[in-house]
Scaffold this motif. Structure first.
Motif, PDB file in Angstrom:
ATOM      1  N   GLU A  17      38.058  50.916  64.304  1.00  0.00           N
ATOM      2  CA  GLU A  17      37.240  50.171  63.344  1.00  0.00           C
ATOM      3  C   GLU A  17      37.564  50.441  61.951  1.00  0.00           C
ATOM      4  OE1 GLU A  17      32.983  50.202  63.988  1.00  0.00           O
ATOM      5  OE2 GLU A  17      33.402  49.758  66.480  1.00  0.00           O
ATOM      6  N   ASN A  18      37.692  51.865  61.577  1.00  0.00           N
ATOM      7  CA  ASN A  18      37.879  52.260  60.095  1.00  0.00           C
ATOM      8  C   ASN A  18      39.444  52.123  59.805  1.00  0.00           C
ATOM      9  OD1 ASN A  18      35.096  53.036  59.892  1.00  0.00           O
ATOM     10  ND2 ASN A  18      35.572  54.974  60.879  1.00  0.00           N
ATOM     11  N   ALA A  19      40.352  51.614  60.832  1.00  0.00           N
ATOM     12  CA  ALA A  19      41.715  51.756  60.486  1.00  0.00           C
ATOM     13  C   ALA A  19      42.145  50.342  60.014  1.00  0.00           C
ATOM     14  CB  ALA A  19      42.586  52.185  61.816  1.00  0.00           C
ATOM     15  N   ASP A 208      27.184  52.051  54.087  1.00  0.00           N
ATOM     16  CA  ASP A 208      28.095  51.516  55.045  1.00  0.00           C
ATOM     17  C   ASP A 208      29.587  51.775  54.290  1.00  0.00           C
ATOM     18  OD1 ASP A 208      26.771  51.072  57.580  1.00  0.00           O
ATOM     19  OD2 ASP A 208      26.032  49.272  56.316  1.00  0.00           O
ATOM     20  N   VAL A 209      29.761  51.607  53.142  1.00  0.00           N
ATOM     21  CA  VAL A 209      30.880  51.808  52.183  1.00  0.00           C
ATOM     22  C   VAL A 209      31.347  53.229  52.270  1.00  0.00           C
ATOM     23  CG1 VAL A 209      32.094  51.608  50.045  1.00  0.00           C
ATOM     24  CG2 VAL A 209      30.719  49.948  50.815  1.00  0.00           C
ATOM     25  N   MET A 210      30.465  54.018  52.234  1.00  0.00           N
ATOM     26  CA  MET A 210      30.511  55.497  51.928  1.00  0.00           C
ATOM     27  C   MET A 210      30.856  56.007  53.405  1.00  0.00           C
ATOM     28  SD  MET A 210      27.482  56.670  49.484  1.00  0.00           S
ATOM     29  CE  MET A 210      26.962  55.226  48.226  1.00  0.00           C
ATOM     30  N   ALA A 212      32.330  54.213  55.839  1.00  0.00           N
ATOM     31  CA  ALA A 212      33.686  53.959  56.206  1.00  0.00           C
ATOM     32  C   ALA A 212      34.815  54.675  55.608  1.00  0.00           C
ATOM     33  CB  ALA A 212      33.743  52.461  55.755  1.00  0.00           C
ATOM     34  N   LEU A 213      34.471  55.018  54.319  1.00  0.00           N
ATOM     35  CA  LEU A 213      35.663  55.881  53.541  1.00  0.00           C
ATOM     36  C   LEU A 213      35.829  57.312  54.433  1.00  0.00           C
ATOM     37  CD1 LEU A 213      34.512  55.098  49.800  1.00  0.00           C
ATOM     38  CD2 LEU A 213      36.497  54.392  50.753  1.00  0.00           C
ATOM     39  N   GLN A 214      34.617  58.056  54.830  1.00  0.00           N
ATOM     40  CA  GLN A 214      34.761  59.171  55.664  1.00  0.00           C
ATOM     41  C   GLN A 214      35.658  58.854  56.756  1.00  0.00           C
ATOM     42  OE1 GLN A 214      30.994  60.515  56.470  1.00  0.00           O
ATOM     43  NE2 GLN A 214      30.787  61.863  54.413  1.00  0.00           N
ATOM     44  N   GLY A 215      35.463  57.678  57.554  1.00  0.00           N
ATOM     45  CA  GLY A 215      35.887  57.360  58.606  1.00  0.00           C
ATOM     46  C   GLY A 215      37.269  57.182  58.575  1.00  0.00           C
ATOM     47  N   MET A 216      37.970  56.757  57.235  1.00  0.00           N
ATOM     48  CA  MET A 216      39.369  56.468  57.106  1.00  0.00           C
ATOM     49  C   MET A 216      39.957  57.759  56.708  1.00  0.00           C
ATOM     50  SD  MET A 216      39.192  52.535  55.109  1.00  0.00           S
ATOM     51  CE  MET A 216      38.257  53.017  53.967  1.00  0.00           C
ATOM     52  N   VAL A 251      27.912  44.054  50.680  1.00  0.00           N
ATOM     53  CA  VAL A 251      28.364  44.252  49.508  1.00  0.00           C
ATOM     54  C   VAL A 251      29.918  44.291  49.513  1.00  0.00           C
ATOM     55  CG1 VAL A 251      26.410  45.669  48.843  1.00  0.00           C
ATOM     56  CG2 VAL A 251      28.140  46.856  50.258  1.00  0.00           C
ATOM     57  N   PRO A 252      30.493  44.020  48.563  1.00  0.00           N
ATOM     58  CA  PRO A 252      31.992  44.131  48.332  1.00  0.00           C
ATOM     59  C   PRO A 252      32.573  45.573  48.061  1.00  0.00           C
ATOM     60  CG  PRO A 252      31.410  43.124  46.344  1.00  0.00           C
ATOM     61  CD  PRO A 252      30.247  43.500  47.117  1.00  0.00           C
ATOM     62  N   ALA A 253      33.813  45.810  48.464  1.00  0.00           N
ATOM     63  CA  ALA A 253      34.439  47.102  48.201  1.00  0.00           C
ATOM     64  C   ALA A 253      35.597  46.601  48.065  1.00  0.00           C
ATOM     65  CB  ALA A 253      34.420  48.183  49.229  1.00  0.00           C
ATOM     66  N   THR A 254      36.424  46.833  46.779  1.00  0.00           N
ATOM     67  CA  THR A 254      37.743  46.241  46.357  1.00  0.00           C
ATOM     68  C   THR A 254      38.626  47.681  46.539  1.00  0.00           C
ATOM     69  OG1 THR A 254      36.770  44.820  44.656  1.00  0.00           O
ATOM     70  CG2 THR A 254      39.151  45.381  44.297  1.00  0.00           C
ATOM     71  N   PHE A 255      39.749  47.311  47.109  1.00  0.00           N
ATOM     72  CA  PHE A 255      40.817  48.087  47.199  1.00  0.00           C
ATOM     73  C   PHE A 255      41.977  47.486  46.672  1.00  0.00           C
ATOM     74  CE2 PHE A 255      37.913  49.027  50.813  1.00  0.00           C
ATOM     75  CZ  PHE A 255      37.980  50.523  50.725  1.00  0.00           C
ATOM     76  N   GLN A 256      42.550  47.971  45.596  1.00  0.00           N
ATOM     77  CA  GLN A 256      43.745  47.704  44.887  1.00  0.00           C
ATOM     78  C   GLN A 256      44.963  48.488  45.556  1.00  0.00           C
ATOM     79  OE1 GLN A 256      44.793  48.929  41.068  1.00  0.00           O
ATOM     80  NE2 GLN A 256      45.905  47.158  40.295  1.00  0.00           N
TER      81      GLN A 256
END
Length: 326
Positions: A17-19, A208-210, A212-216, A251-256
């Motif tokens: 899921e985190n990939a 959930d954003v935080m 997910a960052l750990q999971g990635m 909530v959105p999380a932007t990845f450039q």
């Protein structure tokens, strides 16, 4: 620190899921091989391969016969396929990305998907990659850019100023688009190219954003970061995040994502001419001469078949309509 974080990410039960971000960017990166389908790259390297995302998306693209999957995390390498995979001889190597040690001129292609932004000495690593490529070999990479997680940065900055009276880094420093182009030139790549995507991922909440960052395996690894964050500051950052950016959908999380490409220099590549060899002055560009009858400039019945200078208007351009100043 980063190796331990990647080891932990590889062992998580929700790893798939985190990939999703890595998989989406890998697909877009490999798509660039279709733009140069006339070229073949028999020997290639996937630097920072994670769980083998690049290999699973090649599908014969690039004419790759042998792919070396390299990562600093043994737990990640254990997830990669090895042997004959869809016509590609896949091999695994435990390699520190900063100690990129392949023989000079031994590789046709080096790819890296969302890995190089964790390297401390990026210019040195890119120089090693360029030297390892054969003449006219290709380097393709994706990295996270400086606008990544801008929402999270803002939320933590406000929360820490209110609760702690100061700000500390919670997201590792990332390069901008201009920086990426300069890095390619500094490493000696020819025909460098840089472009960027902005991917917005929605999450149910800031927490959930935080998670997910750990999971990635993309959580903070800066040496000078605070050893801990108080529960009060963490909850305040989450509340600010949701207040500033949240809606009924989460909530959105932007990845450039910044994509880089460059070629190892070769005599057959196009090169800029030396300074002072130009035969046309830039000052003359504003004056274009019509060399003969031109129906677009001289409609039937208007006469004027002689050549006339037209200031700043290319031959054949319809100037009868007003143009949008934009």
């Amino acid at each position: 620190v980063k190796r331990l974080q990647r080891d932990a990410a590889a062992l998580r039960p929700d790893r798939a899921e985190n990939a999703m971000l890595r998989e989406e960017v890998a697909e877009r990166l490999v798509d660039r091989l279709d733009d140069i389908s006339s070229r073949r790259f028999p020997v290639a390297v996937d630097l920072g391969c994670a769980d083998g995302t690049i290999l699973s998306r090649l599908a014969g693209r690039g004419g790759i016969q042998t792919l070396y999957q390299c990562d600093s995390s043994q737990k990640m390498l254990d997830l990669c396929s090895e042997g004959e995979v869809e016509g590609v001889a896949a091999r695994k190597m435990l390699v520190d990305e900063e100690a990129f040690e392949f023989e000079d001129g031994s590789l046709d292609l080096v790819m890296s998907n969302l890995s190089l932004h964790w390297i401390n000495d990026v210019p040195e690593t890119l120089t090693k990659i360029r030297k390892a490529l054969k003449p006219d070999g290709l380097f393709l990479a994706s990295i996270l850019g400086g606008d990544t997680l801008i929402e999270l940065r803002h939320a933590f900055a406000v929360a820490e100023m209110e609760r702690d009276g100061g700000v500390s880094p919670h997201v590792s420093p990332l390069a901008g688009v201009a920086d990426a182009g300069n890095l390619l030139g500094r490493a000696g790549f020819a025909i460098p190219a840089v472009d960027t995507d902005s991917l917005v991922v929605r999450f149910p909440s800031a927490v959930d954003v935080m998670l997910a960052l750990q999971g990635m395996g993309e959580n903070n690894a800066v040496n000078v970061r605070r050893p801990y964050i108080s529960k009060d500051t963490m909850l305040a950052a989450a509340a600010i995040y949701e207040s500033l950016y949240g809606d009924e959908d989460g909530v959105p999380a932007t990845f450039q994502v910044i994509y880089l490409s460059g070629w190892a220099p070769h005599d057959t590549q196009q090169k800029a001419k030396e300074r002072g060899t130009a035969t046309v002055s830039l000052g003359d560009i504003g004056e274009v001469h019509v060399l003969g009858p031109n129906p677009a400039m001289n409609p039937p019945g208007t006469g004027g078949d002689e050549a006339k200078p037209v200031k700043g208007v290319p031959v054949g351009l319809d100037t009868s309509r007003e143009r949008d100043p934009k």
